[in-house]
Scaffold this motif. Structure first.
Motif, PDB file in Angstrom:
ATOM      1  N   LEU A 219       5.396   0.070  -6.851  1.00  0.00           N
ATOM      2  CA  LEU A 219       4.193   0.627  -6.231  1.00  0.00           C
ATOM      3  C   LEU A 219       4.220   2.146  -6.129  1.00  0.00           C
ATOM      4  O   LEU A 219       3.205   2.799  -6.365  1.00  0.00           O
ATOM      5  N   ARG A 223       1.347   4.413  -7.552  1.00  0.00           N
ATOM      6  CA  ARG A 223       0.390   4.922  -6.559  1.00  0.00           C
ATOM      7  C   ARG A 223       0.182   6.421  -6.702  1.00  0.00           C
ATOM      8  O   ARG A 223      -0.940   6.924  -6.525  1.00  0.00           O
ATOM      9  N   VAL A 235      -1.329  -1.262  -6.757  1.00  0.00           N
ATOM     10  CA  VAL A 235      -2.193  -0.175  -6.287  1.00  0.00           C
ATOM     11  C   VAL A 235      -3.567  -0.723  -5.918  1.00  0.00           C
ATOM     12  O   VAL A 235      -4.163  -0.332  -4.903  1.00  0.00           O
ATOM     13  N   THR A 238      -3.534  -2.313  -2.466  1.00  0.00           N
ATOM     14  CA  THR A 238      -3.603  -1.418  -1.305  1.00  0.00           C
ATOM     15  C   THR A 238      -5.027  -0.981  -1.002  1.00  0.00           C
ATOM     16  O   THR A 238      -5.305  -0.515   0.111  1.00  0.00           O
ATOM     17  N   VAL A 241      -6.973  -2.344   2.171  1.00  0.00           N
ATOM     18  CA  VAL A 241      -6.753  -1.804   3.512  1.00  0.00           C
ATOM     19  C   VAL A 241      -7.647  -0.572   3.639  1.00  0.00           C
ATOM     20  O   VAL A 241      -7.347   0.494   3.108  1.00  0.00           O
ATOM     21  N   VAL A 251      -7.053  -9.937   1.649  1.00  0.00           N
ATOM     22  CA  VAL A 251      -5.744  -9.413   1.249  1.00  0.00           C
ATOM     23  C   VAL A 251      -4.820 -10.550   0.825  1.00  0.00           C
ATOM     24  O   VAL A 251      -4.098 -10.441  -0.174  1.00  0.00           O
TER      25      VAL A 251
END
Length: 283
Positions: A219, A223, A235, A238, A241, A251
């Motif tokens: 990650l 990222r 990525v 994420t 969120v 999620v």
């Protein structure tokens, strides 16, 4: 008639306790995964309930949201990027690790232990410590947001572990087999492809699967070094969120889908994986 020796009661009790402990450890690691999958089929209100409602109605709303049914971004480009980077990096790692391990395990390379420990020392530097230099180099080379940059990074990160693993596997192959092939006129490519590869197939499968898992789950570099074009599945995960909060059901649905390729690869190669990881454990 041959008699089987009776197992003492104390040893039988210890075996039962070890078996129970193994089952408890398995459940300890399985329950969070099962809970994630179950939560992915719940509505957001039911997923956020405290205490959890196990009897809540099931729905595919989280999966529809993940696949962009609600107007969100499509997950297919990140999934394809992750698959491309992981598969190509794994093939590159195996292409480089098998000859390197062959040279260290079979050929009389001087100070081969020092070479192995040099490979291992490259893993002692924290990944975050090399993030800024890698970013600056990628920026100067014009490779930011490029999937091939991730391929190079993933291959270089997994190559030391792959060489160590393949060295232990190849060291257990009798040298006489390879010497006999060389006497018959087989060159190095023939020895590697027709002699070493079939004998070390469990080890190659285990090494390749571990390299694939490490590449798929990475990650930090993905990222920082990617954006819109080369973003990977972790990525993309994420992105669920948001400032509006954590949508737990969505999620969990995304995490379940992203975990499926690794689970499928592990299930397909489970016999080779177990055989490869236990190869050389009992002499």
């Amino acid at each position: 008639m041959r008699r089987t020796a009776a197992v003492p009661p104390g040893r039988r009790r210890r075996r039962s306790l070890l078996g129970l402990a193994a089952w408890l450890c398995g459940l300890f690691f399985f329950v969070p995964v099962a809970w994630m999958v179950l939560t992915s089929f719940h509505r957001e209100t039911d997923a956020a309930a405290n205490p959890p409602d196990l009897g809540a109605p099931l729905t595919l709303h989280g999966y529809r949201e993940f696949f962009g049914a609600g107007g969100g971004p499509s997950p297919w480009p990140p999934l394809i990027n992750s698959l491309t980077a992981s598969v190509v990096a794994t093939l590159l790692v195996l292409t480089l690790a098998v000859p390197a391990a062959y040279a260290l395990a079979v050929k009389p390379v001087r100070r081969w232990r020092d070479v192995l420990f040099f490979f291992l020392s490259t893993k002692m530097l924290p990944v975050v410590a090399g993030l800024l230099p890698v970013y600056l180099i990628a920026q100067k080379a014009g490779m930011l947001d490029d999937i091939w940059l991730l391929v190079i990074l993933y291959a270089s990160m997994n190559l030391p572990i792959a060489v160590w693993m393949m060295h232990s596997f190849l060291a257990d192959i009798p040298v006489e087999i390879m010497e006999a092939a060389a006497i018959d006129g087989a060159g190095l490519p023939t020895v590697l492809l027709r002699i070493v590869a079939p004998l070390a197939l469990p080890g190659i499968a285990a090494t390749g699967l571990i390299s694939f898992i490490f590449s798929w789950n990475e990650l930090l570099f993905a990222r920082v070094l990617t954006g819109v074009v080369a973003g990977t599945a972790p990525v993309f995960l994420t992105g669920f969120v948001t400032s509006q909060g954590l949508f737990l059901a969505k999620v969990c649905a995304a995490a379940t889908v992203i975990s499926l390729p690794v689970l499928a690869a592990g299930f397909a190669a489970q016999d080779k994986l177990v055989q490869g990881l236990s190869l050389g454990a009992v002499k």
